[in-house]
Design a protein around this motif. Structure first.
Motif, PDB file in Angstrom:
ATOM      1  N   ASP A 254     -17.385  43.461   8.848  1.00  0.00           N
ATOM      2  CA  ASP A 254     -17.707  44.350   7.734  1.00  0.00           C
ATOM      3  C   ASP A 254     -18.384  45.634   8.192  1.00  0.00           C
ATOM      4  OD1 ASP A 254     -16.618  42.568   5.995  1.00  0.00           O
ATOM      5  OD2 ASP A 254     -18.521  41.719   5.302  1.00  0.00           O
ATOM      6  N   ALA A 255     -19.016  45.582   9.373  1.00  0.00           N
ATOM      7  CA  ALA A 255     -19.748  46.741   9.852  1.00  0.00           C
ATOM      8  C   ALA A 255     -18.841  47.863  10.348  1.00  0.00           C
ATOM      9  CB  ALA A 255     -20.694  46.316  10.980  1.00  0.00           C
ATOM     10  N   PHE A 256     -17.584  47.550  10.698  1.00  0.00           N
ATOM     11  CA  PHE A 256     -16.717  48.610  11.229  1.00  0.00           C
ATOM     12  C   PHE A 256     -15.321  48.662  10.616  1.00  0.00           C
ATOM     13  CE2 PHE A 256     -15.837  44.990  13.983  1.00  0.00           C
ATOM     14  CZ  PHE A 256     -14.461  45.028  14.119  1.00  0.00           C
ATOM     15  N   VAL A 257     -14.858  47.586  10.014  1.00  0.00           N
ATOM     16  CA  VAL A 257     -13.492  47.569   9.486  1.00  0.00           C
ATOM     17  C   VAL A 257     -13.326  48.513   8.296  1.00  0.00           C
ATOM     18  CG1 VAL A 257     -11.788  46.138   8.309  1.00  0.00           C
ATOM     19  CG2 VAL A 257     -12.891  45.297  10.369  1.00  0.00           C
ATOM     20  N   GLY A 258     -14.353  48.647   7.484  1.00  0.00           N
ATOM     21  CA  GLY A 258     -14.268  49.537   6.326  1.00  0.00           C
ATOM     22  C   GLY A 258     -13.937  50.962   6.720  1.00  0.00           C
ATOM     23  N   ASP A 259     -14.444  51.401   7.860  1.00  0.00           N
ATOM     24  CA  ASP A 259     -14.191  52.756   8.337  1.00  0.00           C
ATOM     25  C   ASP A 259     -12.723  52.947   8.708  1.00  0.00           C
ATOM     26  OD1 ASP A 259     -15.022  55.388   9.256  1.00  0.00           O
ATOM     27  OD2 ASP A 259     -14.688  54.622  11.284  1.00  0.00           O
ATOM     28  N   LEU A 260     -12.000  51.840   8.986  1.00  0.00           N
ATOM     29  CA  LEU A 260     -10.592  51.909   9.365  1.00  0.00           C
ATOM     30  C   LEU A 260      -9.666  51.847   8.156  1.00  0.00           C
ATOM     31  CD1 LEU A 260     -10.695  49.498  12.440  1.00  0.00           C
ATOM     32  CD2 LEU A 260     -10.730  51.990  12.461  1.00  0.00           C
ATOM     33  N   GLU A 261     -10.232  51.692   6.970  1.00  0.00           N
ATOM     34  CA  GLU A 261      -9.469  51.665   5.710  1.00  0.00           C
ATOM     35  C   GLU A 261      -8.401  50.564   5.721  1.00  0.00           C
ATOM     36  OE1 GLU A 261      -8.018  55.519   4.705  1.00  0.00           O
ATOM     37  OE2 GLU A 261      -9.962  56.481   4.915  1.00  0.00           O
ATOM     38  N   VAL A 262      -8.804  49.372   6.152  1.00  0.00           N
ATOM     39  CA  VAL A 262      -7.911  48.219   6.169  1.00  0.00           C
ATOM     40  C   VAL A 262      -7.838  47.627   4.762  1.00  0.00           C
ATOM     41  CG1 VAL A 262      -7.554  45.908   7.128  1.00  0.00           C
ATOM     42  CG2 VAL A 262      -8.445  47.741   8.579  1.00  0.00           C
ATOM     43  N   ASP A 263      -6.634  47.221   4.345  1.00  0.00           N
ATOM     44  CA  ASP A 263      -6.445  46.711   2.982  1.00  0.00           C
ATOM     45  C   ASP A 263      -6.952  45.286   2.801  1.00  0.00           C
ATOM     46  OD1 ASP A 263      -4.856  48.931   1.658  1.00  0.00           O
ATOM     47  OD2 ASP A 263      -3.605  48.559   3.411  1.00  0.00           O
ATOM     48  N   TYR A 264      -6.758  44.434   3.815  1.00  0.00           N
ATOM     49  CA  TYR A 264      -7.152  43.028   3.703  1.00  0.00           C
ATOM     50  C   TYR A 264      -7.957  42.619   4.938  1.00  0.00           C
ATOM     51  CZ  TYR A 264      -3.159  43.048   0.447  1.00  0.00           C
ATOM     52  OH  TYR A 264      -2.274  43.348  -0.556  1.00  0.00           O
ATOM     53  N   VAL A 265      -9.055  41.911   4.706  1.00  0.00           N
ATOM     54  CA  VAL A 265      -9.875  41.416   5.813  1.00  0.00           C
ATOM     55  C   VAL A 265     -10.296  39.980   5.511  1.00  0.00           C
ATOM     56  CG1 VAL A 265     -11.964  41.732   7.192  1.00  0.00           C
ATOM     57  CG2 VAL A 265     -10.775  43.730   6.274  1.00  0.00           C
ATOM     58  N   ARG A 266     -10.031  39.084   6.441  1.00  0.00           N
ATOM     59  CA  ARG A 266     -10.476  37.695   6.301  1.00  0.00           C
ATOM     60  C   ARG A 266     -11.036  37.214   7.633  1.00  0.00           C
ATOM     61  NH1 ARG A 266      -9.104  39.106   1.982  1.00  0.00           N
ATOM     62  NH2 ARG A 266      -8.011  37.958   0.327  1.00  0.00           N
ATOM     63  N   ALA A 267     -12.175  36.528   7.580  1.00  0.00           N
ATOM     64  CA  ALA A 267     -12.802  35.987   8.784  1.00  0.00           C
ATOM     65  C   ALA A 267     -13.743  34.862   8.371  1.00  0.00           C
ATOM     66  CB  ALA A 267     -13.548  37.080   9.546  1.00  0.00           C
ATOM     67  N   ASN A 268     -14.386  34.254   9.339  1.00  0.00           N
ATOM     68  CA  ASN A 268     -15.354  33.191   9.068  1.00  0.00           C
ATOM     69  C   ASN A 268     -16.710  33.798   8.711  1.00  0.00           C
ATOM     70  OD1 ASN A 268     -13.626  30.871   9.865  1.00  0.00           O
ATOM     71  ND2 ASN A 268     -13.699  31.878  11.868  1.00  0.00           N
ATOM     72  N   THR A 269     -17.540  33.004   8.061  1.00  0.00           N
ATOM     73  CA  THR A 269     -18.871  33.466   7.657  1.00  0.00           C
ATOM     74  C   THR A 269     -19.943  32.588   8.293  1.00  0.00           C
ATOM     75  OG1 THR A 269     -18.017  34.241   5.527  1.00  0.00           O
ATOM     76  CG2 THR A 269     -20.401  33.935   5.713  1.00  0.00           C
ATOM     77  N   LEU A 270     -20.839  33.220   9.044  1.00  0.00           N
ATOM     78  CA  LEU A 270     -21.937  32.499   9.670  1.00  0.00           C
ATOM     79  C   LEU A 270     -22.993  32.144   8.624  1.00  0.00           C
ATOM     80  CD1 LEU A 270     -22.355  34.735  12.848  1.00  0.00           C
ATOM     81  CD2 LEU A 270     -21.616  32.340  12.852  1.00  0.00           C
ATOM     82  N   GLU A 271     -23.486  30.908   8.677  1.00  0.00           N
ATOM     83  CA  GLU A 271     -24.546  30.494   7.754  1.00  0.00           C
ATOM     84  C   GLU A 271     -25.889  30.990   8.278  1.00  0.00           C
ATOM     85  OE1 GLU A 271     -25.176  26.450   5.430  1.00  0.00           O
ATOM     86  OE2 GLU A 271     -25.960  26.310   7.481  1.00  0.00           O
ATOM     87  N   ILE A 272     -26.667  31.579   7.362  1.00  0.00           N
ATOM     88  CA  ILE A 272     -27.988  32.105   7.715  1.00  0.00           C
ATOM     89  C   ILE A 272     -29.020  31.527   6.752  1.00  0.00           C
ATOM     90  CG2 ILE A 272     -29.402  34.187   7.939  1.00  0.00           C
ATOM     91  CD1 ILE A 272     -26.817  35.745   8.466  1.00  0.00           C
ATOM     92  N   GLU A 273     -30.088  30.980   7.307  1.00  0.00           N
ATOM     93  CA  GLU A 273     -31.200  30.455   6.497  1.00  0.00           C
ATOM     94  C   GLU A 273     -32.514  30.952   7.086  1.00  0.00           C
ATOM     95  OE1 GLU A 273     -30.961  26.235   6.342  1.00  0.00           O
ATOM     96  OE2 GLU A 273     -29.202  26.199   4.990  1.00  0.00           O
ATOM     97  N   ASP A 274     -33.345  31.503   6.220  1.00  0.00           N
ATOM     98  CA  ASP A 274     -34.652  32.014   6.635  1.00  0.00           C
ATOM     99  C   ASP A 274     -34.535  33.008   7.788  1.00  0.00           C
ATOM    100  OD1 ASP A 274     -35.915  30.342   4.753  1.00  0.00           O
ATOM    101  OD2 ASP A 274     -35.900  28.667   6.165  1.00  0.00           O
ATOM    102  N   GLY A 275     -33.489  33.841   7.732  1.00  0.00           N
ATOM    103  CA  GLY A 275     -33.328  34.884   8.733  1.00  0.00           C
ATOM    104  C   GLY A 275     -32.829  34.399  10.076  1.00  0.00           C
ATOM    105  N   LYS A 276     -32.379  33.135  10.156  1.00  0.00           N
ATOM    106  CA  LYS A 276     -31.895  32.576  11.416  1.00  0.00           C
ATOM    107  C   LYS A 276     -30.482  32.017  11.245  1.00  0.00           C
ATOM    108  CE  LYS A 276     -36.005  32.878  13.547  1.00  0.00           C
ATOM    109  NZ  LYS A 276     -36.265  33.693  14.761  1.00  0.00           N
ATOM    110  N   LEU A 277     -29.701  32.067  12.317  1.00  0.00           N
ATOM    111  CA  LEU A 277     -28.399  31.415  12.308  1.00  0.00           C
ATOM    112  C   LEU A 277     -28.598  29.910  12.395  1.00  0.00           C
ATOM    113  CD1 LEU A 277     -26.248  33.658  14.707  1.00  0.00           C
ATOM    114  CD2 LEU A 277     -26.699  33.918  12.278  1.00  0.00           C
ATOM    115  N   THR A 278     -27.890  29.171  11.556  1.00  0.00           N
ATOM    116  CA  THR A 278     -28.055  27.711  11.526  1.00  0.00           C
ATOM    117  C   THR A 278     -27.161  27.002  12.534  1.00  0.00           C
ATOM    118  OG1 THR A 278     -26.302  27.382   9.872  1.00  0.00           O
ATOM    119  CG2 THR A 278     -28.548  27.846   9.054  1.00  0.00           C
TER     120      THR A 278
END
Length: 431
Positions: A307-331
């Motif tokens: 999400d940090a860089f793909v928007g700048d490329l004007e891509v129509d579709y983006v799908r990826a995995n989502t990291l779980e975050i709890e209390d500011g840490k990766l689980t």
């Protein structure tokens, strides 16, 4: 290798469509008239003025420019008795332009209609040599394929040539053996070769879907994250085995993500800022967008980074995995369904439906075993600096580190790309 880009043929139509033959006017014979020499204004006008003044029947014309020289040919009907006079007049009128004229009549003049090329071959290398063309040409000849014409399609960052060919048997699947033989040439000569059916089947491509890690970007995001946890080598080994197809991707993803447990979530932003696009990626996406293509990125990586860089490329579709975050840490876990090998193919089909496109109108580009299903489902599958497990399933392989090659394989020449950049003010010759 498969030949999914070849649509079913209508059995009531001829296998190789020909232009309708124009009837020769009574009293005339077929002839081929050519004029070759330096290109300058007035050559074509003078050529056709003389033909018109001599009552020549025009049946077909072809003109080509190459490095400041013009080659002009006309298939015509003429009065054979006046052949010599016509040639003399043409030669005299075009002498001031430095042209050499010839007129062939009777048995020396071919009378068949000019057929449409059945396939295109794109040859890419750094550089492309005469030896490369010899090997490709000989391979085509071995399979009874004829080269109709050749044009330059790229001069940087690599050299590219586009060959328009006619194969001996144009029925669906018949070119598979030729594809395999050209793939062997590509491997032996260290060049990239793509062969695809010509015509509407090629021009109808409208959706291009890219893998992300080691395709759209130069590195593997999960390894960049693992570096912060001091477990980069361990994670890289698992990634390598998964890309070779030795491990189930979903299992390998969970194993690698567990190594990230406890990392501060701010690391994601640091990694996103360190991501480097593959050379040619920005130009490739920008060009596709200008031409009205739909574009997509399907990744086994993570949405928080994409999400940090793909928007700048004007891509129509983006799908990826989502990291779980709890209390500011990766689980050490991912949220929701894993974007694995099967999911990538399913998502490509979803994007095609949403764009009201058929699957043969799609292109998929990837580098690893988890891209096999997506590559196989697409109308054109391109392996980008890929592992052998993927190359076996791809229609074409790119072995140079430039994503621009995808454009060339679609028949988009470099000069058109640069012209579009100039019109919109983008930096020139930017990879």
């Amino acid at each position: 290798m498969r030949d999914v880009t070849e649509p079913a043929l209508n059995p009531d139509l001829p296998a190789t469509p020909q232009r309708p033959t124009v009837e020769l006017q009574p009293g005339l014979d077929h002839a081929v008239i050519t004029s070759i020499g330096p290109d300058q204004p007035g050559v074509s006008a003078t050529f056709f003025r003389v033909l018109a003044a001599n009552g020549v029947q025009l049946l077909d014309v072809e003109q080509a420019l190459f490095r400041g020289r013009i080659s002009l040919a006309a298939f015509v009907g003429i009065d054979a008795v006046s052949k010599d006079a016509l040639q003399q007049e043409l030669s005299e009128e075009l002498a001031s332009f430095g042209q050499v004229v010839s007129v062939e009549t009777g048995s020396g003049a071919p009378t068949g209609s000019r057929g449409r090329s059945t396939h295109t071959v794109v040859l890419l290398g750094d550089p492309v040599t005469a030896q490369h063309l010899h090997q490709v040409g000989q391979t085509l000849a071995n399979f009874g394929a004829n080269i109709d014409r050749i044009r330059g399609i790229a001069d940087y960052p690599i050299t590219g040539l586009e060959l328009f060919i006619t194969v001996a048997d144009p029925t669906p699947g018949a070119a598979n053996s030729l594809r395999a033989a050209l793939a062997e040439v590509a491997h032996a000569q260290n060049v990239d070769i793509a062969i695809e059916r010509a015509g509407l089947a090629r021009r109808s491509k409208r959706l291009v879907c890219f893998d992300c890690d080691s395709t759209l970007i130069t590195g593997e995001v999960i390894e960049m994250l693992a570096r912060h946890a001091g477990r980069e080598r361990e994670v890289a080994d698992v990634t390598e085995r998964a890309m070779r197809g030795e491990l189930d991707f979903a299992q390998s993803l969970h194993e690698r993500v567990r190594a990230l447990a406890g990392l501060d979530a701010t690391v994601i932003e640091e990694v996103a800022q360190a991501v480097e696009l593959t050379p040619g990626a920005r130009t490739t996406l920008r060009t596709l967008n200008k031409m009205g293509y739909r574009t997509a990125v399907v990744s086994g990586g993570f949405t928080q980074v994409l999400d940090a860089f793909v928007g700048d490329l004007e891509v129509d579709y983006v799908r990826a995995n989502t990291l779980e975050i709890e209390d500011g840490k990766l689980t050490g876990r991912v949220v929701g369904e894993v974007v694995d090998r099967a999911a990538k193919a399913r998502l490509l089909e979803e994007f095609a439906r949403d764009s009201h496109l058929r699957m043969d109108q799609t292109v998929a580009v990837g580098d690893g075993a988890n891209d096999i299903d997506m590559i196989s489902a697409a109308g054109l599958g391109i392996a980008f600096n890929a592992k052998p497990a993927l190359k076996e399933h791809a229609d074409a392989s790119v072995n140079h580190p430039f994503l621009d090659e995808v454009l060339y394989m679609l028949g988009i020449p470099r000069e058109d790309i640069d012209q579009a950049e100039r019109m919109t003010g983008e930096t020139q010759r930017l990879f």
